[in-house]
Write a protein that holds these residues in place. Structure first.
Motif, PDB file in Angstrom:
ATOM      1  N   TYR A  76       0.838  -1.212   0.000  1.00 21.93           N
ATOM      2  CA  TYR A  76       0.000   0.000   0.000  1.00 21.93           C
ATOM      3  C   TYR A  76       0.869   1.258   0.000  1.00 21.93           C
ATOM      4  N   LEU A 113      -6.672  -4.996  -5.036  1.00 23.13           N
ATOM      5  CA  LEU A 113      -7.482  -4.082  -4.219  1.00 23.13           C
ATOM      6  C   LEU A 113      -6.593  -3.126  -3.423  1.00 23.13           C
ATOM      7  N   LYS A 114      -5.486  -3.622  -2.871  1.00 23.76           N
ATOM      8  CA  LYS A 114      -4.572  -2.756  -2.114  1.00 23.76           C
ATOM      9  C   LYS A 114      -3.927  -1.700  -3.021  1.00 23.76           C
ATOM     10  N   LYS A 116      -5.251  -0.503  -5.817  1.00 21.20           N
ATOM     11  CA  LYS A 116      -6.325   0.448  -6.153  1.00 21.20           C
ATOM     12  C   LYS A 116      -6.583   1.414  -5.005  1.00 21.20           C
ATOM     13  N   ASP A 117      -6.611   0.881  -3.781  1.00 22.51           N
ATOM     14  CA  ASP A 117      -6.874   1.743  -2.623  1.00 22.51           C
ATOM     15  C   ASP A 117      -5.799   2.823  -2.497  1.00 22.51           C
ATOM     16  N   VAL A 120      -6.323   5.518  -5.289  1.00 16.65           N
ATOM     17  CA  VAL A 120      -7.521   6.319  -5.018  1.00 16.65           C
ATOM     18  C   VAL A 120      -7.290   7.257  -3.835  1.00 16.65           C
ATOM     19  N   ASP A 121      -6.666   6.735  -2.773  1.00 20.57           N
ATOM     20  CA  ASP A 121      -6.400   7.575  -1.600  1.00 20.57           C
ATOM     21  C   ASP A 121      -5.462   8.723  -1.947  1.00 20.57           C
ATOM     22  N   ARG A 124      -7.691  11.295  -4.088  1.00 22.33           N
ATOM     23  CA  ARG A 124      -8.988  11.775  -3.592  1.00 22.33           C
ATOM     24  C   ARG A 124      -8.863  13.237  -3.191  1.00 22.33           C
ATOM     25  N   ARG A 130     -12.614  11.327  -6.920  1.00 22.06           N
ATOM     26  CA  ARG A 130     -11.662  10.210  -6.820  1.00 22.06           C
ATOM     27  C   ARG A 130     -11.785   9.357  -8.085  1.00 22.06           C
TER      28      ARG A 130
END
Length: 756
Positions: A76, A113-114, A116-117, A120-121, A124, A130
């Motif tokens: 991440y 998913l990690k 992508k998170d 996006v974070d 944002r 976002r």
């Protein structure tokens, strides 16, 4: 941004060596080979050029960052650390692909998913804007590969895989990917042949993938020139002016290439359903002037009529998907080999095959072989020089003889001097005697194949007088006479029906397959039957009604003669043909005894015995079977002989039907299956277990003085002894075996049963 980027090019397994040559030629530096990938350094211009011109890559990945990773948190934060605002807008779309495992990531979906998170974070905004996910057409496609504790984060410049050129919207059942087809062409020497003005023919072209890829190479057309969507189009690091320049250069090169006289590129396809889709693909590629597709079988395709024209024959023969495909594939390869030897002398050939052993059956040696993968299937590319010294024939030639053949071939191709005209005594010119046409020898049978052919011819000769005397045109010519060649071979007029028995587990599958191919090669020669009329099936122990289920859907019926009646057989669609040849004597006995009698045929199958009974003058016939398919077939058999009247067909479970029936019959024939689904017997009929009840029910329907014939082919069957206490039972097996089944006395057993 840096002037140099680390680039990963992915490709199908087996193409790495070709791809590294191509990539270096397009400007990739410090190139290194990996499994299904090539890695190197490139400028943005080279990266664009790779996207546009690579015929072999799947994807062009631009590495954004490498970082060590111990767990999901490292993943991440490693992704979060990138300045994503330099790559995409806050409200853009993205898709994430994740490969590899370890470092606490065992699920690729969780890894994606990690990633992508983190993106996006990072992007944002305070207002809530976002990026969103779009798996089909995202602005940015991100790829993260986890390799031994190191994360390699990349931007996919290609977008959709580069093998999707855009011209092939229609395809056949098992198409080659475009980049694999291009690799096969390159390995086959097509760029060299095209540069020399050579021709190309594909005798099994499907929807034309080889043809289009070959024409694009010959016309200097960038494989992805017509692509409109790219992975870099919405990337903020994209340099449109540089891309435009490269695209215009490629467009000019394509225009110049297409302005040249087109090479002779032809495809031939046996399946008429693929002709128009193939032509549509060619038109979408803009190559209609270069490529022509015709309908035609392998054995009829013609290379360019110009005898001086040479080139490449390339093809990807179909893979067998059904039991029995061995025969059609073997003969397809043999036909291809024959056509190469007859019509393509001094051409080159390339055969891409998932069955290399079949390649050995073409009658021409390959001088090189390359390994490839078509998806998960290991394949071979066989490269062949179509010259007489490479032909495998019945005659073994010494090196000196081969040298003479080569010298003769060179002499034949040399420009001829003007021939001095000769005149007869009347002053008229004497026409020169034309040179005899070259004799094309058949491929030599292996030692085992010749031995098998000898046995077939011996059997054929031994049965000849009997067949002629009895007027029989359907009979068994071979039945596992030689244990190594475990099959049954039946002649149906000018058709051959082969049933291969499954080899025991103790037999090496490769040896069993080789013997099968030897036998299949021998059958047409030994029996003087065209290869296209040989049908092969594999016979294994069947459960339930599987033996009677449809295996194919050709719907091709052949009309045969037996004892003065015409019967329909189907050699392709079912495991059995509709006519049990071993019951021929029983059917003839029924025909002789049926005059004026009421005949009942239980488990009637296609009602061939009923047709014989009607031919013999039966007052009525009643035929019972559970299968509507076989009753329809029975109706056609009766109608074919003009016996539609007074011949009843009943659909139902035989045991239940007998219990419900109150009619009497003078002549009954029962040939039950060994096992069958039946409501009466708790779902399963077992001939050994249920024989007494079946015979008792049938005998209750037998008129005084009547005869019941009972037969079955269960090898372990024994007739219950207590039946002889109530009925007169006579075994007549020996009287119901004709000479063609004398080698197999256990093909069936038969009894004559009457009331005491």
């Amino acid at each position: 941004m840096s002037d140099q980027f680390e680039i990963f090019l992915t490709c199908p397994k087996g193409l790495e060596g070709l791809l590294i040559e191509e990539a270096v030629g397009l400007g990739l530096e410090e190139a290194r080979e990996h499994t299904s990938a090539v890695r190197g350094m490139a400028t943005m211009e080279t990266a664009y050029r790779l996207c546009l011109w690579s015929r072999l890559a799947n994807r062009v990945l631009l590495v954004l960052k490498r970082f060590p990773m111990k767990d999901a948190e490292d993943l991440y934060h490693g992704v979060l650390d990138i300045e994503w605002q330099d790559h995409m807008l806050n409200d853009g779309t993205l898709a994430v692909e994740f490969s590899g495992h370890g470092s606490g990531i065992d699920n690729t979906h969780f890894g994606a998913l990690k990633v992508k998170d983190a993106i996006v974070d990072k992007l944002r905004t305070p207002q809530g804007d976002r990026p969103s996910i779009d798996k089909l057409n995202p602005d940015l496609r991100i790829h993260l590969r986890l390799d031994r504790g190191e994360a390699i984060l990349s931007l996919d410049l290609s977008g959709h895989s580069l093998h999707q050129r855009g011209y092939r919207l229609q395809q056949g059942a098992a198409p080659l990917k475009e980049n694999l087809a291009a690799a096969i062409l390159i390995r086959s020497g097509w760029p060299r042949i095209a540069a020399e003005g050579g021709a190309l023919a594909d005798p099994m072209c499907g929807v034309g993938t080889f043809l289009v890829e070959a024409a694009m190479i010959a016309a200097d057309m960038a494989p992805n020139l017509r692509r409109e969507q790219w992975g870099f189009t919405a990337w903020l690091g994209h340099v449109p002016a540089l891309w435009k320049k490269l695209h215009e250069e490629a467009t000019e090169r394509c225009a110049a290439g297409l302005a040249k006289p087109p090479l002779w590129i032809r495809g031939y396809e046996a399946d008429p359903r693929l002709i128009q889709p193939g032509r549509n693909n060619v038109e979408r590629a803009g190559l209609s002037e270069w490529i022509k597709i015709y309908q035609g079988e392998v054995g009829t395709f013609e290379p360019r009529p110009d005898q001086n024209q040479k080139g490449l024959v390339i093809c990807n023969p179909p893979y067998g998907e059904r039991l029995g495909d061995e025969a059609s594939l073997l003969y397809l390869y043999q036909n291809l080999g024959e056509r190469l030897r007859q019509a393509c002398l001094n051409w080159e050939a390339a055969v891409f095959t998932g069955a290399p052993d079949l390649g050995k059956r073409m009658g021409i040696r390959s001088h090189k072989q390359y390994s490839f993968w078509n998806g998960a299937l290991p394949c071979k590319l066989l490269l062949i020089k179509v010259t007489p010294d490479q032909f495998v024939t019945g005659e073994r030639r010494t090196p000196e003889q081969r040298q003479v053949e080569r010298e003769q071939a060179a002499y034949d191709q040399a420009p001829s001097e003007p021939e001095e005209r000769k005149y007869n005594k009347n002053g008229n010119p004497i026409k020169p005697t034309p040179a005899p046409a070259p004799v094309i020898e058949q491929p030599r049978l292996s030692e085992g194949g010749q031995m098998f052919a000898n046995r077939l011819q011996k059997n054929l000769k031994a049965l000849g007088k009997w067949v002629k005397r009895e007027g029989i045109d359907c009979y068994r010519v071979y039945d596992a006479d030689m244990p190594e060649y475990s099959m049954a071979i039946d002649l149906y007029q000018d058709w051959v029906h082969v049933q291969e028995y499954a080899a025991p587990k103790s037999i090496d599958p490769e040896k069993a397959s080789a013997r099968m191919f030897d036998a299949l090669a021998a059958i047409p020669q030994a029996l003087n039957i065209d290869k296209s009329r040989v049908v092969v099936k594999r016979r294994e122990r069947q459960s339930g009604t599987k033996q009677y289920e449809r295996q194919a859907a050709q719907g091709k019926f052949v009309e045969v003669n037996e004892g003065g009646v015409q019967l329909l057989v189907n050699l392709t669609d079912y495991l059995d043909t509709g006519l049990f040849l071993d019951h021929r004597p029983m059917r003839m006995r029924i025909q002789k005894e049926a005059a004026g009698k009421r005949f009942l045929n239980l488990y009637c199958y296609t009602a061939t015995a009923s047709v014989h009974a009607a031919k013999g003058g039966a007052r009525t016939t009643t035929s019972v079977d559970l299968s509507k398919t076989y009753l329809d077939w029975a109706r056609r058999n009766l109608s074919l002989n003009g016996f539609s009247d007074k011949n009843r067909l009943e659909q139902g479970d035989v045991m239940a039907w007998l219990e419900a029936s109150r009619d009497e019959y003078d002549l009954i024939f029962i040939d039950p299956p060994t096992f069958s689904n039946s409501k009466r017997m708790e779902g399963i009929f077992d001939v050994q277990r249920d024989q007494v009840q079946l015979i008792d029910l049938a005998m209750a329907r037998l008129a005084p003085g009547g005869v019941l014939y009972f037969s079955n082919n269960f090898r372990k069957f024994t007739l219950e002894e207590n039946l002889a206490e109530r009925y007169a039972v006579e075994e007549i097996t020996a009287q119901t075996i004709d000479p063609d089944f004398a080698r197999n006395g256990k093909i069936h057993r038969a009894w004559k049963i009457t009331a005491r």
